[in-house]
Design a protein around this motif. Structure first.
Motif, PDB file in Angstrom:
ATOM      1  N   TYR A 151       0.860  -1.271   0.092  1.00 19.41           N
ATOM      2  CA  TYR A 151       0.186   0.402   0.052  1.00 19.41           C
ATOM      3  C   TYR A 151       1.116   1.378  -0.235  1.00 19.41           C
ATOM      4  CZ  TYR A 151      -4.202  -2.625   0.791  1.00 19.41           C
ATOM      5  OH  TYR A 151      -5.392  -3.665   1.381  1.00 19.41           O
ATOM      6  N   GLN A 152       2.135   0.962   1.170  1.00 15.54           N
ATOM      7  CA  GLN A 152       2.790   1.880   0.934  1.00 15.54           C
ATOM      8  C   GLN A 152       3.385   2.885  -0.467  1.00 15.54           C
ATOM      9  OE1 GLN A 152       5.315   1.331   4.085  1.00 15.54           O
ATOM     10  NE2 GLN A 152       4.207   2.699   5.853  1.00 15.54           N
ATOM     11  N   VAL A 157      -5.301   2.805  -2.437  1.00 13.49           N
ATOM     12  CA  VAL A 157      -4.558   3.342  -2.455  1.00 13.49           C
ATOM     13  C   VAL A 157      -4.466   2.979  -0.572  1.00 13.49           C
ATOM     14  CG1 VAL A 157      -3.917   5.219  -4.178  1.00 13.49           C
ATOM     15  CG2 VAL A 157      -5.932   5.298  -1.992  1.00 13.49           C
ATOM     16  N   SER A 158      -5.633   2.258   0.174  1.00 13.23           N
ATOM     17  CA  SER A 158      -6.088   2.311   1.477  1.00 13.23           C
ATOM     18  C   SER A 158      -6.484   1.378   1.847  1.00 13.23           C
ATOM     19  CB  SER A 158      -7.691   3.641   1.545  1.00 13.23           C
ATOM     20  OG  SER A 158      -8.020   3.579   1.497  1.00 13.23           O
ATOM     21  N   GLU A 176       0.886   9.622   5.533  1.00 10.57           N
ATOM     22  CA  GLU A 176      -0.566   8.694   5.102  1.00 10.57           C
ATOM     23  C   GLU A 176      -2.092   9.525   4.693  1.00 10.57           C
ATOM     24  OE1 GLU A 176       0.702   5.538   8.407  1.00 10.57           O
ATOM     25  OE2 GLU A 176      -1.136   6.551   8.846  1.00 10.57           O
ATOM     26  N   PRO A 177      -2.431   8.613   3.693  1.00  8.76           N
ATOM     27  CA  PRO A 177      -3.614   8.834   3.501  1.00  8.76           C
ATOM     28  C   PRO A 177      -4.950   9.655   4.498  1.00  8.76           C
ATOM     29  CG  PRO A 177      -2.983   7.089   1.925  1.00  8.76           C
ATOM     30  CD  PRO A 177      -1.960   7.084   3.345  1.00  8.76           C
ATOM     31  N   LEU A 178      -5.718  10.206   4.235  1.00 10.72           N
ATOM     32  CA  LEU A 178      -6.299   9.786   5.147  1.00 10.72           C
ATOM     33  C   LEU A 178      -7.981   9.740   4.668  1.00 10.72           C
ATOM     34  CD1 LEU A 178      -5.857  14.219   5.364  1.00 10.72           C
ATOM     35  CD2 LEU A 178      -5.301  12.209   6.767  1.00 10.72           C
ATOM     36  N   THR A 217     -10.674  -2.077   7.718  1.00 14.65           N
ATOM     37  CA  THR A 217     -10.253  -1.873   6.227  1.00 14.65           C
ATOM     38  C   THR A 217      -8.683  -1.409   5.439  1.00 14.65           C
ATOM     39  OG1 THR A 217     -11.441  -1.282   5.210  1.00 14.65           O
ATOM     40  CG2 THR A 217     -11.889  -3.179   5.325  1.00 14.65           C
ATOM     41  N   THR A 218      -8.418  -0.816   6.704  1.00  4.69           N
ATOM     42  CA  THR A 218      -7.437   0.039   6.365  1.00  4.69           C
ATOM     43  C   THR A 218      -5.880  -0.117   6.793  1.00  4.69           C
ATOM     44  OG1 THR A 218      -8.025   1.631   7.455  1.00  4.69           O
ATOM     45  CG2 THR A 218      -9.174   1.469   5.654  1.00  4.69           C
ATOM     46  N   TRP A 219      -5.284   0.130   6.193  1.00  4.24           N
ATOM     47  CA  TRP A 219      -3.794   0.329   6.766  1.00  4.24           C
ATOM     48  C   TRP A 219      -3.436   1.309   7.735  1.00  4.24           C
ATOM     49  CZ3 TRP A 219       0.289   3.316   4.845  1.00  4.24           C
ATOM     50  CH2 TRP A 219       0.088   3.821   4.456  1.00  4.24           C
ATOM     51  N   MET A 220      -3.887   2.106   7.638  1.00 11.76           N
ATOM     52  CA  MET A 220      -3.241   3.929   8.205  1.00 11.76           C
ATOM     53  C   MET A 220      -3.361   3.613   9.435  1.00 11.76           C
ATOM     54  SD  MET A 220      -4.554   4.151   4.490  1.00 11.76           S
ATOM     55  CE  MET A 220      -6.089   5.489   5.352  1.00 11.76           C
TER      56      MET A 220
END
Length: 392
Positions: free
Chosen positions: A10-11, A40-41, A62-64, A78-81
């Motif tokens: 993802y990164q 992306v997320s 990181e994305p928001l 489900t998101t990695w952030m």
């Protein structure tokens, strides 16, 4: 919940997005296409009927991810952030959207992060981005410059990672099992809806090892004269009849990755016109597949197909293939490269396509398709199914 990809993948995707943003002079990107959000997320939920988005900024590490409060658990699962980068808006932003809109909430976040006086990329032509959303952003972010970034993430998704290819292969196995069972069910007097119900059951049931998900497009299963139309489903009361043509286009879905597959079936003894059309379609398909390799343009692949069918007096006006992979309703195409005249996109390894050499003629249609992967030296079909006209 275990994520479908490693955090590092993802990164890497985010870094590719940022690089493309910089090349296009975009400082902030608001992603609203659910497939691009997922890419992306990792965000995966059936929440795309309400406003939501992922913000990627060159200044943020990181994305928001901005979602409805009711979907906050879906997002954190489900998101990695980091959890602080998953932000939920309350339902009041949905109650009177002409007065207070979710884009106002997103605008306030951009102001809070000091990202408002920037060049902001928006997916102008995404299915779930409306004029009202855009006008709301214009109103609440008067110092921003908005630019069209419709396909920025889509193009990055083109070359698949090994894990993505693996998921498409699993989707293929689901599609193959489903199509085989559907063809087996076809017979004189059998209701179209009975076969359609079996298709849905098999798509969700999956294989003996892997379960399936809902596909991004309903199965296309016209019969009789309706095969002359490219996008009909089944009829609610129709029953298959002797002397009837049917084609079925469907896709398995695994971790939201798709691999569409189409075959044509005839109930009874096929007339020569149908047999010959099927032979031409298969020949053209094989010629086009043999043309594919890195360095070849998409238009060259289409020309190989078109030249082949032209030799038999046929012509196909519509595109005969498109990029495919990660998707949500309403379609499974990635909306980037196509096999069509004038398409200059150069093929690269691990690009994936649904090759769609269907012919819709006067009163009938024949479609025999494959999902494929561009390899280092050519291509391979991801879907594995006999290329023939099936006779019942």
């Amino acid at each position: 919940m275990m994520l479908p990809f490693e955090k590092t993948e993802y990164q890497e995707r985010v870094e590719k997005v940022k690089l493309s943003m910089e090349e296009q002079g975009i400082e902030v990107l608001l992603i609203t296409d659910p497939a691009n959000m997922n890419y992306v997320s990792g965000y995966d939920a059936m929440s795309y009927y309400t406003p939501q988005g992922v913000i990627v900024a060159t200044e943020l590490d990181e994305p928001l991810c901005i979602v409805r409060f009711q979907d906050l658990f879906c997002a954190t699962e489900t998101t990695w952030m980091r959890k602080e980068n998953v932000i939920a808006y309350p339902d009041k932003f949905l109650w009177e959207p002409k007065k207070l809109h979710v884009m106002d909430f997103i605008g306030d976040i951009l102001k809070e992060k000091r990202l408002n006086s920037k060049r902001i990329g928006l997916e102008f032509d995404a299915y779930f981005f409306t004029v009202h959303w855009y006008k709301s952003l214009e109103r609440c972010l008067p110092d921003s410059v908005f630019v069209d970034a419709t396909s920025l993430v889509n193009w990055i998704r083109g070359q698949k990672s090994p894990r993505e290819i693996e998921y498409m292969q699993i989707a293929s196995r689901i599609a193959e099992k489903t199509l085989y069972n559907a063809i087996e069910k076809v017979g004189i007097g059998v209701r179209e809806s009975h076969v359609a119900a079996g298709i849905y059951s098999d798509l969700v049931e999956g294989t003996g090892v892997y379960g399936g998900e809902y596909p991004s497009l309903a199965p296309i299963t016209p019969a009789g004269e309706r095969t002359a139309g490219a996008h009909f489903s089944w009829t609610t009361e129709g029953k298959y009849q002797d002397g009837q043509l049917i084609y079925m286009e469907l896709s398995g879905s695994y971790k939201r990755y798709h691999a569409p597959l189409t075959r044509t079936i005839f109930v009874g003894q096929p007339p020569n016109t149908v047999r010959e059309t099927a032979k031409i379609v298969i020949e053209g398909l094989n010629v086009a597949l043999s043309t594919i390799k890195p360095g070849v343009s998409c238009e060259e692949v289409e020309k190989a197909w078109q030249t082949t069918i032209n030799n038999y007096g046929l012509n196909k006006e519509s595109r005969m293939g498109y990029t495919v992979g990660l998707s949500y309703p309403p379609v499974w195409t990635e909306n980037t490269a196509y096999f069509k005249p004038g398409e200059k996109t150069i093929l690269k390894p691990n690009m994936t396509f649904h090759m769609m050499p269907g012919m819709w003629l006067d009163g009938y249609g024949v479609a025999i398709t494959e999902s494929l992967r561009v390899t280092e030296n050519g291509c391979e079909t991801i879907t594995k199914f006999p290329k023939e006209l099936f006779v019942k």
